[in-house]
Scaffold this motif. Structure first.
Motif, PDB file in Angstrom:
ATOM      1  N   GLU A 130       0.845  -1.186   0.000  1.00 39.21           N
ATOM      2  CA  GLU A 130       0.000   0.000   0.000  1.00 39.21           C
ATOM      3  C   GLU A 130       0.883   1.239   0.000  1.00 39.21           C
ATOM      4  OE1 GLU A 130      -3.450   2.416   2.490  1.00 39.21           O
ATOM      5  OE2 GLU A 130      -2.790   0.452   3.206  1.00 39.21           O
ATOM      6  N   ILE A 131       0.587   2.168  -0.893  1.00 37.12           N
ATOM      7  CA  ILE A 131       1.249   3.469  -0.901  1.00 37.12           C
ATOM      8  C   ILE A 131       0.358   4.434  -0.147  1.00 37.12           C
ATOM      9  CG2 ILE A 131       2.113   5.360  -2.328  1.00 37.12           C
ATOM     10  CD1 ILE A 131       2.506   3.301  -4.589  1.00 37.12           C
ATOM     11  N   LEU A 132       0.894   4.993   0.932  1.00 34.11           N
ATOM     12  CA  LEU A 132       0.132   5.926   1.750  1.00 34.11           C
ATOM     13  C   LEU A 132       0.267   7.343   1.208  1.00 34.11           C
ATOM     14  CD1 LEU A 132       0.987   4.658   5.343  1.00 34.11           C
ATOM     15  CD2 LEU A 132      -1.090   4.226   4.040  1.00 34.11           C
ATOM     16  N   ASP A 133      -0.820   8.075   1.278  1.00 35.65           N
ATOM     17  CA  ASP A 133      -0.898   9.463   0.835  1.00 35.65           C
ATOM     18  C   ASP A 133      -1.490  10.263   1.998  1.00 35.65           C
ATOM     19  OD1 ASP A 133      -0.883  11.690  -0.769  1.00 35.65           O
ATOM     20  OD2 ASP A 133      -2.476  11.025  -2.104  1.00 35.65           O
ATOM     21  N   ALA A 134      -1.129  11.507   2.144  1.00 39.66           N
ATOM     22  CA  ALA A 134      -1.651  12.324   3.241  1.00 39.66           C
ATOM     23  C   ALA A 134      -2.165  13.643   2.696  1.00 39.66           C
ATOM     24  CB  ALA A 134      -0.578  12.572   4.298  1.00 39.66           C
ATOM     25  N   ARG A 135      -3.485  13.768   2.646  1.00 35.88           N
ATOM     26  CA  ARG A 135      -4.096  15.024   2.185  1.00 35.88           C
ATOM     27  C   ARG A 135      -4.379  15.967   3.345  1.00 35.88           C
ATOM     28  NH1 ARG A 135      -5.450  10.645  -1.226  1.00 35.88           N
ATOM     29  NH2 ARG A 135      -6.244   9.741   0.710  1.00 35.88           N
ATOM     30  N   VAL A 136      -4.168  15.452   4.587  1.00 33.83           N
ATOM     31  CA  VAL A 136      -4.234  16.264   5.802  1.00 33.83           C
ATOM     32  C   VAL A 136      -2.847  16.241   6.423  1.00 33.83           C
ATOM     33  CG1 VAL A 136      -5.285  16.503   8.085  1.00 33.83           C
ATOM     34  CG2 VAL A 136      -6.670  15.686   6.170  1.00 33.83           C
ATOM     35  N   GLU A 137      -2.392  17.371   6.946  1.00 33.29           N
ATOM     36  CA  GLU A 137      -1.041  17.441   7.489  1.00 33.29           C
ATOM     37  C   GLU A 137      -0.801  16.343   8.528  1.00 33.29           C
ATOM     38  OE1 GLU A 137      -1.655  20.855  10.970  1.00 33.29           O
ATOM     39  OE2 GLU A 137      -0.746  21.394   9.055  1.00 33.29           O
ATOM     40  N   MET A 138       0.441  15.897   8.651  1.00 31.28           N
ATOM     41  CA  MET A 138       0.777  14.726   9.457  1.00 31.28           C
ATOM     42  C   MET A 138       0.820  15.011  10.955  1.00 31.28           C
ATOM     43  SD  MET A 138       1.389  12.059   7.410  1.00 31.28           S
ATOM     44  CE  MET A 138       2.571  11.034   8.288  1.00 31.28           C
ATOM     45  N   ALA A 139       1.460  16.092  11.331  1.00 26.72           N
ATOM     46  CA  ALA A 139       1.716  16.343  12.756  1.00 26.72           C
ATOM     47  C   ALA A 139       0.408  16.548  13.533  1.00 26.72           C
ATOM     48  CB  ALA A 139       2.609  17.569  12.918  1.00 26.72           C
ATOM     49  N   GLY A 140       0.195  15.717  14.532  1.00 28.21           N
ATOM     50  CA  GLY A 140      -0.953  15.888  15.414  1.00 28.21           C
ATOM     51  C   GLY A 140      -2.251  15.305  14.911  1.00 28.21           C
ATOM     52  N   ARG A 141      -2.214  14.596  13.779  1.00 31.17           N
ATOM     53  CA  ARG A 141      -3.469  14.087  13.237  1.00 31.17           C
ATOM     54  C   ARG A 141      -4.044  12.989  14.128  1.00 31.17           C
ATOM     55  NH1 ARG A 141      -2.759  12.725   7.302  1.00 31.17           N
ATOM     56  NH2 ARG A 141      -4.277  11.050   7.444  1.00 31.17           N
ATOM     57  N   THR A 142      -5.345  12.936  14.190  1.00 35.25           N
ATOM     58  CA  THR A 142      -6.071  11.960  14.995  1.00 35.25           C
ATOM     59  C   THR A 142      -6.772  10.960  14.081  1.00 35.25           C
ATOM     60  OG1 THR A 142      -8.156  13.169  15.008  1.00 35.25           O
ATOM     61  CG2 THR A 142      -6.513  13.811  16.669  1.00 35.25           C
ATOM     62  N   ILE A 143      -7.432   9.978  14.681  1.00 38.86           N
ATOM     63  CA  ILE A 143      -8.194   9.018  13.901  1.00 38.86           C
ATOM     64  C   ILE A 143      -9.255   9.725  13.063  1.00 38.86           C
ATOM     65  CG2 ILE A 143      -9.819   8.585  15.800  1.00 38.86           C
ATOM     66  CD1 ILE A 143      -8.602   5.932  13.299  1.00 38.86           C
ATOM     67  N   VAL A 144      -9.790  10.829  13.567  1.00 41.67           N
ATOM     68  CA  VAL A 144     -10.820  11.579  12.843  1.00 41.67           C
ATOM     69  C   VAL A 144     -10.237  12.212  11.581  1.00 41.67           C
ATOM     70  CG1 VAL A 144     -12.362  13.581  12.985  1.00 41.67           C
ATOM     71  CG2 VAL A 144     -12.240  11.942  14.882  1.00 41.67           C
ATOM     72  N   ASP A 145      -9.056  12.811  11.701  1.00 40.05           N
ATOM     73  CA  ASP A 145      -8.393  13.378  10.514  1.00 40.05           C
ATOM     74  C   ASP A 145      -8.084  12.291   9.490  1.00 40.05           C
ATOM     75  OD1 ASP A 145      -7.873  16.269  11.330  1.00 40.05           O
ATOM     76  OD2 ASP A 145      -6.956  15.196  13.003  1.00 40.05           O
ATOM     77  N   THR A 146      -7.586  11.139   9.980  1.00 44.15           N
ATOM     78  CA  THR A 146      -7.179  10.061   9.082  1.00 44.15           C
ATOM     79  C   THR A 146      -8.368   9.470   8.341  1.00 44.15           C
ATOM     80  OG1 THR A 146      -5.306   9.544  10.517  1.00 44.15           O
ATOM     81  CG2 THR A 146      -5.953   7.867   8.946  1.00 44.15           C
ATOM     82  N   ILE A 147      -9.468   9.230   9.044  1.00 45.33           N
ATOM     83  CA  ILE A 147     -10.660   8.677   8.394  1.00 45.33           C
ATOM     84  C   ILE A 147     -11.177   9.647   7.338  1.00 45.33           C
ATOM     85  CG2 ILE A 147     -13.091   8.080   8.744  1.00 45.33           C
ATOM     86  CD1 ILE A 147     -12.226   7.001  11.523  1.00 45.33           C
ATOM     87  N   SER A 148     -11.249  10.933   7.671  1.00 52.74           N
ATOM     88  CA  SER A 148     -11.705  11.930   6.702  1.00 52.74           C
ATOM     89  C   SER A 148     -10.861  11.890   5.442  1.00 52.74           C
ATOM     90  CB  SER A 148     -11.642  13.333   7.311  1.00 52.74           C
ATOM     91  OG  SER A 148     -12.427  13.436   8.474  1.00 52.74           O
ATOM     92  N   ASP A 149      -9.572  11.587   5.620  1.00 57.61           N
ATOM     93  CA  ASP A 149      -8.598  11.552   4.528  1.00 57.61           C
ATOM     94  C   ASP A 149      -8.578  10.185   3.835  1.00 57.61           C
ATOM     95  OD1 ASP A 149      -6.532  12.366   2.892  1.00 57.61           O
ATOM     96  OD2 ASP A 149      -4.972  12.013   4.381  1.00 57.61           O
ATOM     97  N   ASN A 150      -9.730   9.506   3.811  1.00 56.57           N
ATOM     98  CA  ASN A 150      -9.850   8.179   3.179  1.00 56.57           C
ATOM     99  C   ASN A 150      -8.813   7.215   3.721  1.00 56.57           C
ATOM    100  OD1 ASN A 150     -11.195   6.398   1.367  1.00 56.57           O
ATOM    101  ND2 ASN A 150      -9.540   6.645  -0.125  1.00 56.57           N
ATOM    102  N   ALA A 151      -8.568   7.328   5.052  1.00 52.38           N
ATOM    103  CA  ALA A 151      -7.628   6.434   5.736  1.00 52.38           C
ATOM    104  C   ALA A 151      -6.244   6.459   5.093  1.00 52.38           C
ATOM    105  CB  ALA A 151      -8.172   5.011   5.796  1.00 52.38           C
ATOM    106  N   ALA A 152      -5.877   7.630   4.532  1.00 49.21           N
ATOM    107  CA  ALA A 152      -4.544   7.855   3.945  1.00 49.21           C
ATOM    108  C   ALA A 152      -4.250   6.932   2.766  1.00 49.21           C
ATOM    109  CB  ALA A 152      -3.444   7.733   4.995  1.00 49.21           C
ATOM    110  N   MET A 153      -5.290   6.469   2.081  1.00 47.91           N
ATOM    111  CA  MET A 153      -5.100   5.575   0.934  1.00 47.91           C
ATOM    112  C   MET A 153      -4.558   6.350  -0.259  1.00 47.91           C
ATOM    113  SD  MET A 153      -5.361   2.585  -0.372  1.00 47.91           S
ATOM    114  CE  MET A 153      -5.192   1.941  -2.029  1.00 47.91           C
ATOM    115  N   GLY A 154      -3.439   5.864  -0.813  1.00 45.64           N
ATOM    116  CA  GLY A 154      -2.883   6.458  -2.018  1.00 45.64           C
ATOM    117  C   GLY A 154      -3.019   5.537  -3.205  1.00 45.64           C
ATOM    118  N   ALA A 155      -2.424   4.334  -3.086  1.00 41.22           N
ATOM    119  CA  ALA A 155      -2.491   3.354  -4.174  1.00 41.22           C
ATOM    120  C   ALA A 155      -2.178   1.973  -3.619  1.00 41.22           C
ATOM    121  CB  ALA A 155      -1.516   3.719  -5.290  1.00 41.22           C
ATOM    122  N   MET A 156      -2.483   0.965  -4.432  1.00 43.66           N
ATOM    123  CA  MET A 156      -2.263  -0.432  -4.070  1.00 43.66           C
ATOM    124  C   MET A 156      -1.462  -1.077  -5.190  1.00 43.66           C
ATOM    125  SD  MET A 156      -5.289  -3.278  -3.516  1.00 43.66           S
ATOM    126  CE  MET A 156      -6.111  -2.866  -5.067  1.00 43.66           C
TER     127      MET A 156
END
Length: 252
Positions: A130-156
């Protein structure tokens, strides 16, 4: 928020933390944002071909500080074949993880889906990165930020030797993750909730709570059994799954 994330995806510029700007935002809110982002992607012609499960192993939970699993969707344009050259600039904060992908021959609808149900419904299991992508900044992110960001999915990235789920003991499927000829991570699939199919069962039951299910033909990334490894332009990633073969890609 879905519009912000779509723009971040287009410009490769992560947005500030959603939770820092929307006090009281919940997990349910985050999945609503993700669902809106997904619907807009479909409206633009993207096709959902699967789901990813994140944060299922102790390794990943320790790496992120987040202790509950999450999920996101996989669009058709996120699927890459092993051996492909990947454009590094197409993603933000690029990392890779080692996983097993379950390709479903039958639908799975919760609640009450078990590991046995998952194995019965699975046509084949495929080594994957899995290639991870971050559309929300990394520092301090919570489970809520990560879920909103499609669980950081980039590519498979799919490759290796596909197997039927009863051909091998999937708990003992293992991998050596190389970056530029150096082993960065090693792991065993039992690190994913004791059995990688447990993650797929969790997903089917979680989706049921949101009025959704897994369709026949979907590919499910069952969760990483290594910590994420950072990659940079020029890096070659090689995951050796032993008897299950290898998955490779190069970042340019």
């Amino acid at each position: 928020m879905a519009d912000e994330l779509a723009e971040a995806d287009r410009t490769r510029t992560p947005v500030p933390l959603l939770t820092a700007r929307h006090e009281g935002m919940t997990v349910a809110d985050a999945y609503a944002v993700q669902r809106t982002w997904r619907e807009r992607g479909v409206a633009r012609g993207r096709r959902v071909v699967g789901h990813k499960i994140g944060l299922t192993s102790k390794a990943m939970q320790a790496a992120t500080g987040i202790t509950e699993p999450d999920y996101g969707v996989i669009f058709d344009d996120m699927v890459i074949e092993s051996g492909t050259a990947v454009e590094h600039a197409a993603y933000s904060n690029v990392r890779v993880e080692v996983e097993l992908a379950f390709v479903l021959a039958e639908p799975l609808a919760g609640p009450g889906v078990t590991v046995t149900d998952v194995l019965r419904a699975t046509e084949r299991v495929v080594p994957a990165l899995e290639i991870l992508d971050a559309r929300v900044e990394m520092a301090g992110r919570t489970i809520v930020d990560t879920i909103s960001d499609n669980a950081a999915m980039g590519a498979m990235v799919l490759g290796g030797r596909p197997v039927r789920p009863d051909d091998v003991d999937l708990r003992w499927a293992s991998a050596l993750l190389y970056r530029n000829e150096t082993i960065e991570e090693t792991g065993v699939a039992a690190g994913v909730l004791g059995h990688p199919a447990t993650g797929v069962a969790w997903l089917a039951n979680k989706l049921a709570a949101h009025g959704d299910s897994l369709a026949a033909g979907e590919t499910i990334l069952s969760g990483s059994f290594t910590r994420p490894t950072w990659v940079h332009p020029g890096d070659t990633v090689h995951a050796d799954y032993g008897t299950l073969g290898v998955v490779t890609c190069r970042f340019e």
